[in-house]
Design a protein around this motif. Structure first.
Motif, PDB file in Angstrom:
ATOM      1  N   ASP A  43       0.866  -1.181   0.000  1.00 50.79           N
ATOM      2  CA  ASP A  43       0.000   0.000   0.000  1.00 50.79           C
ATOM      3  C   ASP A  43       0.905   1.235   0.000  1.00 50.79           C
ATOM      4  OD1 ASP A  43      -1.806   2.039   0.501  1.00 50.79           O
ATOM      5  OD2 ASP A  43      -2.423   1.325   2.465  1.00 50.79           O
ATOM      6  N   ILE A  44       0.859   2.022  -1.074  1.00 47.39           N
ATOM      7  CA  ILE A  44       1.715   3.210  -1.199  1.00 47.39           C
ATOM      8  C   ILE A  44       0.969   4.447  -0.714  1.00 47.39           C
ATOM      9  CG2 ILE A  44       2.911   4.731  -2.831  1.00 47.39           C
ATOM     10  CD1 ILE A  44       3.443   2.281  -4.589  1.00 47.39           C
ATOM     11  N   GLY A  45       1.535   5.124   0.285  1.00 45.68           N
ATOM     12  CA  GLY A  45       0.891   6.295   0.877  1.00 45.68           C
ATOM     13  C   GLY A  45      -0.252   5.870   1.771  1.00 45.68           C
ATOM     14  N   ALA A  46       0.077   5.073   2.791  1.00 47.81           N
ATOM     15  CA  ALA A  46      -0.925   4.311   3.536  1.00 47.81           C
ATOM     16  C   ALA A  46      -1.893   5.156   4.359  1.00 47.81           C
ATOM     17  CB  ALA A  46      -0.220   3.309   4.443  1.00 47.81           C
ATOM     18  N   GLY A  47      -1.455   6.321   4.862  1.00 48.52           N
ATOM     19  CA  GLY A  47      -2.338   7.095   5.737  1.00 48.52           C
ATOM     20  C   GLY A  47      -2.707   6.296   6.972  1.00 48.52           C
ATOM     21  N   THR A  48      -3.987   6.073   7.198  1.00 43.52           N
ATOM     22  CA  THR A  48      -4.458   5.296   8.352  1.00 43.52           C
ATOM     23  C   THR A  48      -4.120   3.814   8.229  1.00 43.52           C
ATOM     24  OG1 THR A  48      -6.597   4.902   7.290  1.00 43.52           O
ATOM     25  CG2 THR A  48      -6.437   6.824   8.736  1.00 43.52           C
ATOM     26  N   GLY A  49      -3.819   3.360   7.004  1.00 42.26           N
ATOM     27  CA  GLY A  49      -3.582   1.932   6.761  1.00 42.26           C
ATOM     28  C   GLY A  49      -4.826   1.186   6.329  1.00 42.26           C
ATOM     29  N   VAL A  50      -5.903   1.916   6.039  1.00 36.88           N
ATOM     30  CA  VAL A  50      -7.189   1.260   5.774  1.00 36.88           C
ATOM     31  C   VAL A  50      -7.137   0.315   4.571  1.00 36.88           C
ATOM     32  CG1 VAL A  50      -8.122   3.199   4.418  1.00 36.88           C
ATOM     33  CG2 VAL A  50      -9.686   1.598   5.560  1.00 36.88           C
ATOM     34  N   LEU A  51      -6.420   0.671   3.506  1.00 39.09           N
ATOM     35  CA  LEU A  51      -6.370  -0.213   2.333  1.00 39.09           C
ATOM     36  C   LEU A  51      -5.669  -1.529   2.658  1.00 39.09           C
ATOM     37  CD1 LEU A  51      -5.556   2.306  -0.545  1.00 39.09           C
ATOM     38  CD2 LEU A  51      -7.695   1.055  -0.213  1.00 39.09           C
ATOM     39  N   ALA A  52      -4.558  -1.434   3.367  1.00 42.62           N
ATOM     40  CA  ALA A  52      -3.826  -2.645   3.764  1.00 42.62           C
ATOM     41  C   ALA A  52      -4.698  -3.519   4.672  1.00 42.62           C
ATOM     42  CB  ALA A  52      -2.527  -2.268   4.465  1.00 42.62           C
ATOM     43  N   LEU A  53      -5.432  -2.883   5.578  1.00 41.51           N
ATOM     44  CA  LEU A  53      -6.309  -3.622   6.493  1.00 41.51           C
ATOM     45  C   LEU A  53      -7.450  -4.304   5.736  1.00 41.51           C
ATOM     46  CD1 LEU A  53      -6.297  -0.938   9.299  1.00 41.51           C
ATOM     47  CD2 LEU A  53      -5.631  -3.323   9.659  1.00 41.51           C
ATOM     48  N   MET A  54      -8.036  -3.616   4.777  1.00 37.58           N
ATOM     49  CA  MET A  54      -9.107  -4.215   3.972  1.00 37.58           C
ATOM     50  C   MET A  54      -8.596  -5.422   3.191  1.00 37.58           C
ATOM     51  SD  MET A  54     -11.161  -0.861   2.543  1.00 37.58           S
ATOM     52  CE  MET A  54     -12.515  -1.783   1.798  1.00 37.58           C
ATOM     53  N   LEU A  55      -7.386  -5.304   2.641  1.00 34.50           N
ATOM     54  CA  LEU A  55      -6.834  -6.420   1.875  1.00 34.50           C
ATOM     55  C   LEU A  55      -6.376  -7.556   2.780  1.00 34.50           C
ATOM     56  CD1 LEU A  55      -5.118  -4.338  -0.888  1.00 34.50           C
ATOM     57  CD2 LEU A  55      -6.970  -5.968  -1.211  1.00 34.50           C
ATOM     58  N   ALA A  56      -6.009  -7.239   4.015  1.00 34.66           N
ATOM     59  CA  ALA A  56      -5.707  -8.301   4.987  1.00 34.66           C
ATOM     60  C   ALA A  56      -6.975  -9.091   5.298  1.00 34.66           C
ATOM     61  CB  ALA A  56      -5.133  -7.698   6.265  1.00 34.66           C
ATOM     62  N   GLN A  57      -8.104  -8.391   5.403  1.00 33.03           N
ATOM     63  CA  GLN A  57      -9.386  -9.064   5.646  1.00 33.03           C
ATOM     64  C   GLN A  57      -9.792  -9.917   4.446  1.00 33.03           C
ATOM     65  OE1 GLN A  57     -12.778  -6.641   7.069  1.00 33.03           O
ATOM     66  NE2 GLN A  57     -14.138  -7.875   5.792  1.00 33.03           N
ATOM     67  N   ARG A  58      -9.564  -9.399   3.242  1.00 30.07           N
ATOM     68  CA  ARG A  58     -10.047 -10.069   2.033  1.00 30.07           C
ATOM     69  C   ARG A  58      -9.149 -11.191   1.538  1.00 30.07           C
ATOM     70  NH1 ARG A  58     -10.639  -6.486  -2.756  1.00 30.07           N
ATOM     71  NH2 ARG A  58     -11.639  -8.343  -3.586  1.00 30.07           N
ATOM     72  N   SER A  59      -7.854 -11.119   1.825  1.00 33.63           N
ATOM     73  CA  SER A  59      -6.917 -12.059   1.202  1.00 33.63           C
ATOM     74  C   SER A  59      -6.145 -12.874   2.233  1.00 33.63           C
ATOM     75  CB  SER A  59      -5.914 -11.283   0.337  1.00 33.63           C
ATOM     76  OG  SER A  59      -4.929 -10.690   1.158  1.00 33.63           O
ATOM     77  N   GLY A  60      -5.445 -13.889   1.721  1.00 39.09           N
ATOM     78  CA  GLY A  60      -4.589 -14.691   2.587  1.00 39.09           C
ATOM     79  C   GLY A  60      -3.127 -14.315   2.434  1.00 39.09           C
TER      80      GLY A  60
END
Length: 237
Positions: A43-60
């Motif tokens: 995740d480039i330019g993560a800010g709060t980290g929400v994109l990384a967290l969403m993809l952690a929920q969705r993927s393995g």
């Protein structure tokens, strides 16, 4: 009021981040394809980290990295990662994209970014917010060139930008041999103009048909398509 945002499976604190959670990030995190089962995500330019967290929920994916240059946002991102159910898979680097590209030899199967994209005319008195929002902090050309170096051969790159920048962004990406594999154009309401483009790229050139998404039929009346896309994340719709 902006202290935290509660999703179904995780919470995001955002009081120290200039850019709060908005529709752009939630749409991008929910829409991005994970059909190829990415094992490494950036995740480039993560800010709060929400994109990384969403993809952690969705993927393995076993490895989910993020980069954030702003001190306050970086610290908040780390806290959000540590407090999430997937803390063992998430890591945030405190670095510029330029530093990261120079130091990391890792190639990622999926790269995602909600980059800053407002022009000079929108600048405010809040320097932290400006850094998070303005394209001069991370020019599209620099973003695309960096992605082309960090993306694995079969990988995908997913990004949200203003619709007005779509043609230009695709042209810049093609110079790095990155081609659209999926496009979603987003309108706030049926009569609104298209506001955002969600773009997914790969190193493979293909014919695609862009899709369109309308968020609301009227104020707080969300379309079925929007509800379907975001239902795994929003607590209330």
């Amino acid at each position: 009021m902006n202290k935290s945002f509660q999703f179904k499976e995780f919470e995001v604190h955002q009081d120290r981040c200039a850019m709060k959670i908005g529709t752009d990030s939630v749409l991008l995190g929910a829409w991005t394809s994970i059909d190829k089962n990415p094992q490494s995500i950036l995740d480039i330019g993560a800010g709060t980290g929400v994109l990384a967290l969403m993809l952690a929920q969705r993927s393995g994916a076993e490895l989910i990295d993020a980069i954030e240059i702003d001190d306050e946002a970086y610290e908040q991102c780390v806290e959000n990662f540590e407090q999430s159910p997937w803390s063992d898979r998430l890591f945030c680097y405190h670095a510029s994209l330029q530093e990261f590209v120079a130091e990391i030899e890792e190639k990622y199967d999926l790269i995602i970014s909600n980059p800053p994209f407002y022009s000079d005319s929108y600048k405010s008195d809040n320097q932290q917010r400006d850094l998070a929002r303005f394209v001069d902090a991370l020019p599209f050309r620099h973003l695309i060139e960096s992605v082309s170096k960090l993306l694995s051969h079969q990988g995908t790159f997913s990004v949200v930008i203003p619709f007005s920048e779509e043609k230009n962004f695709i042209a810049l990406a093609s110079k790095e041999h990155l081609f659209p594999s999926k496009i979603l154009r987003v309108k706030g309401a049926p009569t609104s103009e298209i506001k955002r483009s969600l773009l997914q790229f790969s190193f493979e050139e293909m014919a695609i048909d862009p899709n369109e998404l309308i968020i609301e039929t009227e104020r707080h009346k969300y379309t079925d398509a929007y509800i379907r896309l975001t239902k795994d994340f929003y607590v209330k719709m």
